[in-house]
Design an enzyme around this catalytic site. Structure first.
Site, PDB file in Angstrom:
ATOM      1  N   GLY A  36     -34.252  41.800  -4.197  1.00 51.13           N
ATOM      2  CA  GLY A  36     -33.692  40.955  -5.198  1.00 51.13           C
ATOM      3  C   GLY A  36     -34.957  40.057  -5.867  1.00 51.13           C
ATOM      4  O   GLY A  36     -36.137  40.298  -5.302  1.00 51.13           O
ATOM      5  N   ASN A 104     -22.922  40.892  11.384  1.00 50.78           N
ATOM      6  CA  ASN A 104     -23.367  39.352  11.494  1.00 50.78           C
ATOM      7  C   ASN A 104     -22.598  38.706  10.512  1.00 50.78           C
ATOM      8  O   ASN A 104     -21.995  37.477  10.882  1.00 50.78           O
ATOM      9  CB  ASN A 104     -24.621  39.217  11.239  1.00 50.78           C
ATOM     10  CG  ASN A 104     -25.624  39.731  12.325  1.00 50.78           C
ATOM     11  OD1 ASN A 104     -25.263  39.666  13.474  1.00 50.78           O
ATOM     12  ND2 ASN A 104     -27.064  40.194  12.024  1.00 50.78           N
ATOM     13  N   TYR A 150     -27.948  55.019   3.444  1.00 59.10           N
ATOM     14  CA  TYR A 150     -26.893  54.250   2.703  1.00 59.10           C
ATOM     15  C   TYR A 150     -25.555  54.603   2.850  1.00 59.10           C
ATOM     16  O   TYR A 150     -24.780  53.802   3.370  1.00 59.10           O
ATOM     17  CB  TYR A 150     -27.388  54.414   1.307  1.00 59.10           C
ATOM     18  CG  TYR A 150     -26.908  53.622   0.224  1.00 59.10           C
ATOM     19  CD1 TYR A 150     -26.962  52.316   0.294  1.00 59.10           C
ATOM     20  CD2 TYR A 150     -25.744  54.213  -0.737  1.00 59.10           C
ATOM     21  CE1 TYR A 150     -26.329  51.389  -0.653  1.00 59.10           C
ATOM     22  CE2 TYR A 150     -25.023  53.134  -1.605  1.00 59.10           C
ATOM     23  CZ  TYR A 150     -25.421  51.989  -1.553  1.00 59.10           C
ATOM     24  OH  TYR A 150     -24.782  50.977  -2.284  1.00 59.10           O
TER      25      TYR A 150
HETATM   26  P1  NAD Z   1     -29.792  44.598  -5.630  1.00 57.58           P
HETATM   27  O1  NAD Z   1     -30.823  45.252  -4.962  1.00 57.58           O
HETATM   28  O2  NAD Z   1     -30.114  44.096  -7.009  1.00 57.58           O
HETATM   29  O3  NAD Z   1     -29.258  43.431  -4.564  1.00 57.58           O
HETATM   30  C1  NAD Z   1     -29.117  43.646  -3.517  1.00 57.58           C
HETATM   31  C2  NAD Z   1     -29.587  42.370  -2.640  1.00 57.58           C
HETATM   32  O4  NAD Z   1     -29.709  42.247  -1.238  1.00 57.58           O
HETATM   33  C3  NAD Z   1     -31.146  41.941  -3.119  1.00 57.58           C
HETATM   34  O5  NAD Z   1     -31.340  40.609  -3.632  1.00 57.58           O
HETATM   35  C4  NAD Z   1     -31.893  42.157  -1.958  1.00 57.58           C
HETATM   36  O6  NAD Z   1     -32.937  41.358  -1.592  1.00 57.58           O
HETATM   37  C5  NAD Z   1     -30.803  41.630  -0.725  1.00 57.58           C
HETATM   38  N1  NAD Z   1     -30.808  42.332   0.775  1.00 57.58           N
HETATM   39  C6  NAD Z   1     -30.959  43.288   0.995  1.00 57.58           C
HETATM   40  N2  NAD Z   1     -31.317  43.579   2.394  1.00 57.58           N
HETATM   41  C7  NAD Z   1     -30.966  42.316   3.030  1.00 57.58           C
HETATM   42  C8  NAD Z   1     -31.106  41.906   4.157  1.00 57.58           C
HETATM   43  N3  NAD Z   1     -31.286  42.473   5.203  1.00 57.58           N
HETATM   44  N4  NAD Z   1     -31.064  40.683   4.049  1.00 57.58           N
HETATM   45  C9  NAD Z   1     -30.769  39.576   2.979  1.00 57.58           C
HETATM   46  N5  NAD Z   1     -30.808  40.150   1.629  1.00 57.58           N
HETATM   47  C10 NAD Z   1     -30.763  41.354   1.645  1.00 57.58           C
HETATM   48  O7  NAD Z   1     -28.533  45.718  -5.691  1.00 57.58           O
HETATM   49  P2  NAD Z   1     -27.152  45.295  -6.563  1.00 57.58           P
HETATM   50  O8  NAD Z   1     -26.902  46.660  -7.326  1.00 57.58           O
HETATM   51  O9  NAD Z   1     -26.853  43.956  -6.684  1.00 57.58           O
HETATM   52  O10 NAD Z   1     -26.231  45.904  -5.170  1.00 57.58           O
HETATM   53  C11 NAD Z   1     -25.326  44.864  -4.434  1.00 57.58           C
HETATM   54  C12 NAD Z   1     -24.303  45.507  -3.540  1.00 57.58           C
HETATM   55  O11 NAD Z   1     -23.345  46.085  -3.994  1.00 57.58           O
HETATM   56  C13 NAD Z   1     -24.955  46.444  -2.298  1.00 57.58           C
HETATM   57  O12 NAD Z   1     -24.368  46.180  -1.084  1.00 57.58           O
HETATM   58  C14 NAD Z   1     -24.795  47.759  -2.909  1.00 57.58           C
HETATM   59  O13 NAD Z   1     -24.565  48.455  -1.978  1.00 57.58           O
HETATM   60  C15 NAD Z   1     -23.389  47.586  -3.628  1.00 57.58           C
HETATM   61  N6  NAD Z   1     -23.151  48.557  -4.577  1.00 57.58           N
HETATM   62  C16 NAD Z   1     -23.719  48.215  -5.961  1.00 57.58           C
HETATM   63  C17 NAD Z   1     -23.472  49.343  -6.868  1.00 57.58           C
HETATM   64  C18 NAD Z   1     -24.120  49.190  -8.319  1.00 57.58           C
HETATM   65  O14 NAD Z   1     -23.939  50.134  -9.121  1.00 57.58           O
HETATM   66  N7  NAD Z   1     -25.007  48.074  -8.823  1.00 57.58           N
HETATM   67  C19 NAD Z   1     -22.662  50.416  -6.800  1.00 57.58           C
HETATM   68  C20 NAD Z   1     -22.237  50.714  -5.494  1.00 57.58           C
HETATM   69  C21 NAD Z   1     -22.574  49.507  -4.209  1.00 57.58           C
END
Ligand code: NAD
Ligand code: UDP
Length: 318
Positions: A36, A104, A150
């Site tokens: 992020g 958690n 994943y």
């Molecule tokens: P993204 O990478 O933009 O956001 C994920 C965020 O989680 C980031 O800010 C990252 O720094 C943070 N993060 C990761 N591991 C971490 C940890 N251990 N501790 C604290 N923060 C942590 O991705 P996104 O597209 O915004 O996805 C967000 C969620 O939605 C995810 O769980 C993803 O699996 C789910 N998702 C997204 C999509 C999509 O199309 N965008 C589709 C299916 C699922």
């Protein structure tokens, strides 16, 4: 409500923070910035209903004060092995965010007697043998393939969430998110929408992996956030697909981008993603339509037009 959102500095997490604040709630955002960006939250710096905690959700979580809801969105999310943010390049962190992070955050929700919402994914259906995918489909996942870090972490996360619901009576929700795009995706994210948009802006060739006949169904972020918010305030404990059912091949998607932005060459690159790249993906959204009264409203063309200015600005800054 006072709501903990993990992954708050990410693409979806930051939009969720905005939506909850606009509904009058208080938000505690948590992120370790692994994929992020602080820029996604910069506009909230002076918002007194927003508190940010920099923390890795794989470690024990403490949040001061009461919480009414916990939304677990922290996880790397891009499958692209060419991206530094791709979960293939962050395999252990991805499994820990999905497994330990879910444990958690469920623990926090239980301690606060708060409702819990898990961000799951269409990837739990794997390379699906049923089309379109309904929530009752169990999936077709390679447990040791490249994407397994994943997919299996998210499957474990769903199972653990249902265990907390059944065994502890926790008030849980599970959203299965299908491909979503929009402003605040990272320029190095590597997913197909930012890749093609950035390539088109730079007048570089659009890189179609494989024969381009694989399909996806792309949802604009505002539609997704609306569906997730409706789910949060509903009483639905079963998983719900949220996505746009308009299915398109990746080749057609490249052509659509070209129609909107002018002409880039379309090149075909070898599929370097093992056998894991799903051939077809389209959500059946009957449950969301019937139970949440939700329907996506933004067409692909409109959504891309809304997303372009963000990437133009990012590239101009770079
Ligand atoms: P993204 O990478 O933009 O956001 C994920 C965020 O989680 C980031 O800010 C990252 O720094 C943070 N993060 C990761 N591991 C971490 C940890 N251990 N501790 C604290 N923060 C942590 O991705 P996104 O597209 O915004 O996805 C967000 C969620 O939605 C995810 O769980 C993803 O699996 C789910 N998702 C997204 C999509 C999509 O199309 N965008 C589709 C299916 C699922
Ligand atoms: N893809 C592509 N070119 C790119 C990036 C992705 O052809 O530059 C393809 C990828 O192989 C997949 C689809 O686009 O078939 C969607 O990929 P994405 O990374 O967005 O996420 P996925 O839906 O596979 O999780």
């Amino acid at each position: 409500m006072r709501v903990l959102i993990t992954g708050a500095a990410g693409f979806l997490g930051s939009h969720l923070c905005d939506r909850l604040l606009s509904e009058g709630h208080e938000v505690v955002g948590m992120d370790n910035f692994i994929t992020g960006s602080v820029e996604n939250l910069a506009h909230l710096a002076s918002e007194d209903r927003f508190l940010f905690i920099r923390h890795d959700v794989s470690n024990f979580i403490f949040v001061p004060g009461k919480l009414d809801a916990v939304m677990h969105f922290a996880s790397p999310a891009s499958p692209n092995p060419h991206s530094p943010y791709g979960y293939v390049n962050l395999p252990i962190q991805t499994m820990k965010a999905g497994a330990l992070g879910t444990h958690n955050t469920l623990g926090v929700a239980k301690a606060h007697n708060a409702r819990f919402l898990l961000a799951s994914t269409s990837e739990i259906y794997g390379d699906p043998l049923e089309h379109p995918q309904t929530e009752s489909y169990w999936g077709h996942v390679d447990p040791i393939g490249e994407r397994s870090v994943y997919d299996e972490a998210k499957r474990f996360a769903e199972a653990l969430t249902m265990a907390y619901h059944r065994f502890h009576g926790l008030d849980t929700r599970v959203v299965r998110i299908f491909n979503t795009y929009g402003p605040r995706m990272h320029t190095d994210d590597g997913r197909v929408v930012p890749n093609f948009i950035i390539q088109a802006i730079k007048r570089e060739p659009l890189t179609v992996y494989g024969d381009g006949q694989q399909t996806r169904s792309f949802c604009y972020v505002d539609d997704l956030i609306e569906g997730i918010y409706r789910l949060l305030i509903s009483d639905l404990h079963d998983p719900v697909n949220i996505g746009n059912p308009d299915e398109i091949t990746i080749q057609q998607f490249a052509e659509t981008i070209n129609e909107i932005t002018g002409n880039s060459e379309i090149v075909s690159l070898p599929m370097e993603r093992g056998s894991g790249d799903p051939q077809r993906r389209q959500p059946n959204i009957s449950r969301a339509q019937n139970e949440l009264g939700w329907n996506p409203k933004v067409s692909l063309r409109e959504g891309i037009e809304k997303t372009l200015p963000y990437f133009r600005e990012k590239l101009a800054q770079a």
